[in-house]
Motif scaffolding. Structure first.
Motif, short mmCIF file in Angstrom:
data_model
loop_
_atom_site.label_atom_id
_atom_site.label_comp_id
_atom_site.label_asym_id
_atom_site.label_seq_id
_atom_site.Cartn_x
_atom_site.Cartn_y
_atom_site.Cartn_z
N GLU A 38 0.83 -1.21 0.00
CA GLU A 38 0.00 0.00 0.00
C GLU A 38 0.86 1.26 0.00
O GLU A 38 0.54 2.25 -0.66
N TRP A 39 1.96 1.23 0.75
CA TRP A 39 2.88 2.38 0.81
C TRP A 39 3.49 2.65 -0.57
O TRP A 39 3.59 3.80 -1.00
N ILE A 40 3.91 1.60 -1.24
CA ILE A 40 4.48 1.74 -2.58
C ILE A 40 3.46 2.36 -3.52
O ILE A 40 3.76 3.30 -4.26
N VAL A 41 2.22 1.86 -3.48
CA VAL A 41 1.16 2.39 -4.35
C VAL A 41 0.84 3.83 -3.99
O VAL A 41 0.70 4.69 -4.87
N LYS A 42 0.74 4.12 -2.70
CA LYS A 42 0.41 5.47 -2.24
C LYS A 42 1.43 6.49 -2.72
O LYS A 42 1.10 7.63 -3.03
N ASN A 43 2.70 6.09 -2.78
CA ASN A 43 3.75 6.99 -3.23
C ASN A 43 3.84 7.09 -4.75
O ASN A 43 4.67 7.83 -5.27
N GLY A 44 3.02 6.33 -5.46
CA GLY A 44 3.03 6.38 -6.92
C GLY A 44 4.21 5.65 -7.53
O GLY A 44 4.56 5.89 -8.68
N TRP A 45 4.83 4.76 -6.77
CA TRP A 45 5.98 4.02 -7.27
C TRP A 45 5.52 2.82 -8.07
O TRP A 45 4.43 2.28 -7.86
N ASN A 46 6.32 2.38 -9.01
CA ASN A 46 6.00 1.23 -9.85
C ASN A 46 6.54 -0.04 -9.20
O ASN A 46 7.74 -0.18 -9.02
N PRO A 47 5.64 -0.98 -8.86
CA PRO A 47 6.10 -2.21 -8.25
C PRO A 47 6.74 -3.15 -9.27
O PRO A 47 6.36 -3.19 -10.43
N ALA A 48 7.72 -3.90 -8.80
CA ALA A 48 8.36 -4.93 -9.61
C ALA A 48 8.73 -6.07 -8.67
O ALA A 48 8.94 -5.87 -7.48
N ILE A 49 8.80 -7.27 -9.23
CA ILE A 49 9.11 -8.45 -8.44
C ILE A 49 10.33 -9.13 -9.05
O ILE A 49 10.42 -9.28 -10.27
N GLU A 50 11.26 -9.53 -8.19
CA GLU A 50 12.45 -10.26 -8.61
C GLU A 50 12.63 -11.47 -7.72
O GLU A 50 12.10 -11.50 -6.61
N HIS A 51 13.38 -12.46 -8.21
CA HIS A 51 13.64 -13.65 -7.41
C HIS A 51 15.01 -14.21 -7.76
O HIS A 51 15.56 -13.92 -8.83
N THR A 52 15.57 -14.98 -6.84
CA THR A 52 16.84 -15.65 -7.08
C THR A 52 16.99 -16.81 -6.10
O THR A 52 16.31 -16.87 -5.08
N GLU A 53 17.90 -17.70 -6.43
CA GLU A 53 18.23 -18.81 -5.54
C GLU A 53 18.95 -18.24 -4.31
O GLU A 53 19.70 -17.28 -4.42
N PRO A 54 18.74 -18.85 -3.14
CA PRO A 54 19.39 -18.33 -1.93
C PRO A 54 20.91 -18.22 -2.05
O PRO A 54 21.50 -17.28 -1.53
N GLU A 55 21.54 -19.15 -2.77
CA GLU A 55 23.00 -19.09 -2.89
C GLU A 55 23.48 -17.92 -3.74
O GLU A 55 24.64 -17.56 -3.71
N HIS A 56 22.58 -17.30 -4.49
CA HIS A 56 22.94 -16.15 -5.33
C HIS A 56 22.35 -14.84 -4.82
O HIS A 56 22.39 -13.83 -5.52
N ALA A 57 21.82 -14.85 -3.61
CA ALA A 57 21.14 -13.67 -3.08
C ALA A 57 22.04 -12.45 -2.96
O ALA A 57 21.58 -11.32 -3.05
#
Length: 118
Positions: A38-57
């Protein structure tokens, strides 16, 4: 000077690795995650999602989950994408980013789901 707690994070111990400020706090509840979205949306920021294996975090490159959600204001849609990414990549760390168009930088960046360490 107050006593500052040391967190013994070590590369040799995958379970001790931290990934940003929020990772030193207890895991967020679904309600707390919703508030962050909600905070991200309220600030007008563009959400994005990323992922990785724990060993490459600790690497700079994480995989992008689809394209950033430019202009998305539906909190439930963003939460559904987080869950879809987690279901598709159950062993990976999943993080949510809020891109700030004005500063052309990340306004928010937090790991929402932690994968199992190797």
């Amino acid at each position: 000077m107050s006593n500052v707690q040391d967190y013994p994070s070590r590369l040799s111990d995958p379970t001790s690795r931290k990934m940003g400020t929020f990772s030193y706090l207890p895991e967020m509840t679904p309600e707390e995650i919703r508030k962050q979205v909600e905070w991200i949306v309220k600030n007008g920021w563009n959400p994005a999602i990323e992922h990785t294996e724990p060993e490459h975090a600790s690497d700079y490159y994480w995989y992008m989950w689809k394209l950033p959600m430019f202009g998305e204001t539906d909190v439930d849609a963003i939460l559904a994408e987080l869950e879809a990414c987690h279901e598709a990549n159950p062993g990976n760390h999943i993080r949510l980013i809020g891109y700030d168009n004005f500063t052309q930088s990340q306004g928010a960046n937090m790991v929402v789901y932690r994968g199992d360490p190797v």
